[in-house]
Design a protein around this motif. Structure first.
Motif, short mmCIF file in Angstrom:
data_model
loop_
_atom_site.label_atom_id
_atom_site.label_comp_id
_atom_site.label_asym_id
_atom_site.label_seq_id
_atom_site.Cartn_x
_atom_site.Cartn_y
_atom_site.Cartn_z
N VAL A 170 -16.16 15.84 1.49
CA VAL A 170 -14.89 15.31 0.68
C VAL A 170 -14.86 13.75 1.02
N LEU A 171 -14.51 12.88 -0.21
CA LEU A 171 -14.22 11.68 -0.08
C LEU A 171 -12.90 11.21 -0.67
N ALA A 172 -12.05 10.50 0.11
CA ALA A 172 -10.67 10.36 -0.23
C ALA A 172 -10.48 8.71 0.07
N GLY A 173 -9.40 8.18 -0.46
CA GLY A 173 -9.23 7.01 -0.21
C GLY A 173 -7.75 6.26 -0.93
N ARG A 174 -7.36 5.24 -0.79
CA ARG A 174 -6.25 4.63 -1.36
C ARG A 174 -6.72 3.06 -2.09
N VAL A 175 -6.02 2.77 -3.02
CA VAL A 175 -6.43 1.49 -3.67
C VAL A 175 -5.15 0.70 -3.48
N VAL A 176 -5.35 -0.42 -2.83
CA VAL A 176 -4.14 -1.39 -2.60
C VAL A 176 -4.43 -2.55 -3.18
N ASP A 177 -3.28 -3.57 -3.14
CA ASP A 177 -3.70 -4.60 -3.69
C ASP A 177 -3.92 -5.57 -2.44
N GLY A 213 -1.43 5.24 -5.11
CA GLY A 213 -2.64 4.69 -5.04
C GLY A 213 -3.90 5.70 -4.48
N ARG A 214 -3.78 6.79 -4.61
CA ARG A 214 -4.63 7.54 -3.97
C ARG A 214 -5.72 8.00 -4.94
N PHE A 215 -6.98 8.53 -4.34
CA PHE A 215 -7.82 9.27 -5.17
C PHE A 215 -8.60 10.10 -4.20
N LEU A 216 -9.26 11.17 -5.00
CA LEU A 216 -9.78 12.11 -4.03
C LEU A 216 -11.30 12.73 -4.76
N PHE A 217 -12.03 13.01 -4.23
CA PHE A 217 -13.26 13.56 -4.62
C PHE A 217 -13.86 14.54 -3.55
N CYS A 218 -13.82 15.84 -4.24
CA CYS A 218 -14.04 16.82 -3.40
C CYS A 218 -15.27 17.54 -2.98
N ARG A 219 -16.35 17.03 -4.02
CA ARG A 219 -17.60 17.60 -4.02
C ARG A 219 -18.78 16.32 -3.93
#
Length: 596
Positions: free
Chosen positions: A485-492, A550-556
């Motif tokens: 799993v790859l997740a994260g947040r995009v911020v200024d 600002g979040r994103f999530l890639f599960c595979r």
């Protein structure tokens, strides 16, 4: 600035205040002189209250002055050495009555009071206390209007009356300093769970903590009134319960306690038949049988609309006796129905229903004398415990624990402990936040905790790891071998504020390593062979648009190959980041900084 360091306007005001103060001193002296001269012409009776047999002075006894027609014309509490002074409104024959809660009342013989004279009379009161623990509830089921002596209901009313009279007297004459918490909150229809709550505190010198509308208005208009700006619900205070208007329209009966009131003796009241046209009250005054002290008064509204009726709609007034004989209301609340609209399941016609309960009330947290001496300290409920980290072995510092819908919150320290205090009774939904878990969008399910007065409710909170949170976020997607799993947040990049609407892509190129099955022909032809190594190039890409957080999530995302993460908006983009998810089945979190 003046030489003494005050502002010129302030200094001028101080001089005026000193001159004004001199006039106040003179006015006070004049008032005392006039009072003294009028006292010389007044009808005065003085005396003491003494304990029978030993002559010990008794403080805090209520002395009532009654005229020849049976009307109460004055009352006062004895001081710390048992003394009292009362003034009659005119010449004539008067009687003194000494009231002490839990003891028989004593009346004096008639006393002739004349202008310019002072009568002296000591009241000798019995030592033996009376108790209500031998009241026969079964014997008196009939509701009695103005019960007379000889009935058990009359005995119970007499003790309740003494406490109510002391509370009314305190409201009229005593000034205490009250530290009060007032609140409004919404409860579910069962009055169990607190949905939201607002509080405010006051610290004031005042006479009354709780006061109702005038009894004449309540008897004429009822305890619920429809007005232009809403529906208003009212509660009775001591003066209402003692009034002739109330006693002439409400009958009394003895009631036995059960559940919360088990061990108490109740004096139930209800409106007499024929009082229609407005909403009245019915309820119970609960007394402690051994001491005969009034504990609280609870009531409900009679003749409410059927769809708004509930045993939880009504109110409660809690009393407390102070060491000097005064009585105060230390807590009160009114619970009002909060109507809603919904379609009838059979006719589909909109109809009203009980959607919830609005409660407004107050708790006197502390009662102090004018000199600052604490007389009463309130008991409220507390929730306390520890927040543990993802391993459930170490305390988690910096977690904010809070009761949903209220301003009750606390932040854990190094020991992971928290404490929520000053809670009124009810069920609270307890939750928590922590920066590390908030970062990955973790929102724990609230835990319901029941709070009781004077008790501490323990609650230990266990936090998941960030990896567990991310794995749970992908639980609805079927797992694939050798992925993570790859997740994260995009911020200024400058402010650190989450950026919405960013296109995030994760791209990878790798090789799938396997073997050729027996009997299969290798690519490009040739003889079938078994156990040969096969290399196959495999490219892939995921895309996501960030939300308000600002979040994103890639599960595979494949574990092993290099993954390039890019983020871009119309106004800016982020530097591409390359990472490798080395362990299949695990989760990785990253922060992506975007710049113009």
């Amino acid at each position: 600035m003046t030489t003494d360091g005050t502002h010129p306007e302030t200094a001028s005001t101080s001089r005026r205040a000193r001159r004004h103060g001199s006039w106040l001193v003179f006015a006070a002296w004049l008032a005392v002189a006039l009072a003294s001269s009028s006292s010389a012409a007044a009808q005065i009776v003085r005396g003491r209250v003494l304990e029978e047999g030993v002559g010990t002075p008794l403080s805090g006894a209520m002395i009532v002055l009654i005229d020849g027609e049976g009307t109460q014309v004055g009352r006062i509490l004895t001081d710390d050495v048992g003394r009292f002074t009362l003034r009659a409104p005119r010449d004539g024959a008067y009687t003194l009555r000494a009231d002490r809660i839990g003891y028989a009342s004593i009346a004096s013989p008639p006393l002739e009071l004349a202008s310019g004279t002072a009568a002296f009379h000591d009241m000798v009161v019995p030592v033996q206390a009376i108790a209500l623990d031998n009241i026969t509830v079964e014997g008196e089921r009939r509701c009695v209007l103005r019960p007379e002596g000889g009935l058990d209901v009359a005995r119970v009313w007499e003790e309740a009356r003494k406490a109510l009279a002391a509370a009314a007297f305190t409201d009229e004459t005593s000034i205490y300093r009250y530290v009060t918490m007032k609140y409004e909150r919404d409860l579910d229809p069962d009055a169990r769970t607190v949905r939201n709550e607002q509080r405010n505190f006051s610290d004031l010198m005042q006479r009354q903590t709780f006061v109702s509308r005038p009894v004449e208005e309540l008897m004429a208009d009822g305890f619920v009134r429809e007005e232009e700006d809403g529906t208003f619900y009212y509660a009775p205070d001591a003066n209402v319960m003692l009034s002739d208007a109330f006693l002439d329209t409400h009958c009394l009966r003895v009631r036995e306690g059960e559940d919360e009131t088990e061990g108490l003796i109740g004096l139930a009241f209800e409106p007499v038949e024929g009082r229609r046209g407005h909403i009245d009250i019915r309820g119970v005054m609960w007394l402690e049988p051994e001491s005969s002290e009034l504990q609280w008064l609870e009531y409900g509204y009679a003749d409410l609309e059927a769809e708004l009726r509930s045993r939880h709609v009504g109110g409660k007034v809690v009393f407390a006796g102070l060491p000097n004989g005064t009585w105060v209301v230390r807590e009160w609340y009114i619970r009002m129905p909060r109507p809603g609209m919904r379609p009838n399941p059979f006719t589909n016609i909109p109809e009203r229903f009980l959607a919830g309960i609005r409660e407004t009330g107050a708790v006197v947290m502390r009662i102090l004398t004018p000199l600052g001496e604490t007389l009463v300290e309130a008991e409220t409920g507390t929730i306390e415990g520890t927040v543990l980290d993802s391993l459930h072995t170490r305390p988690l510092e910096g977690a904010r624990v809070f009761a949903e819908g209220t301003d009750h919150s606390a932040v854990t320290g190094e020991d992971g402990n928290y404490r929520l205090t000053g809670l009124t009774e009810g069920v609270y939904r307890i939750s928590y936040h922590h920066p590390v878990l908030e970062e990955v969008g973790f929102a724990p399910e609230p835990v319901e905790v029941e709070v009781r007065r004077g008790e501490i409710a323990p609650l230990r909170l266990l936090t998941p790891s960030r990896r567990e949170v991310l794995r749970d976020a992908c639980a609805e997607e079927a797992a694939v071998d050798r992925t993570a799993v790859l997740a994260g947040r995009v911020v200024d990049g400058v402010s650190g504020v989450p950026v919405e609407g960013v296109l995030v892509t994760a791209t990878w190129t790798g090789w799938d390593i396997g073997t050729i099955a027996p009997g299969s022909a290798p690519r490009g032809g040739g003889d079938p062979a078994a156990g040969l190594v096969r290399l196959e190039q495999r490219d892939g890409q995921y895309e996501a648009i960030t939300g308000t957080d600002g979040r994103f999530l890639f599960c595979r995302v494949p574990a092993g190959p290099s993954v390039v993460v890019e983020a871009a908006t119309v106004d800016g983009e982020a530097e591409p980041k390359t990472l490798v998810l080395e362990e299949a089945g695990h989760a990785e979190f990253m922060i992506v900084y975007i710049r113009d």
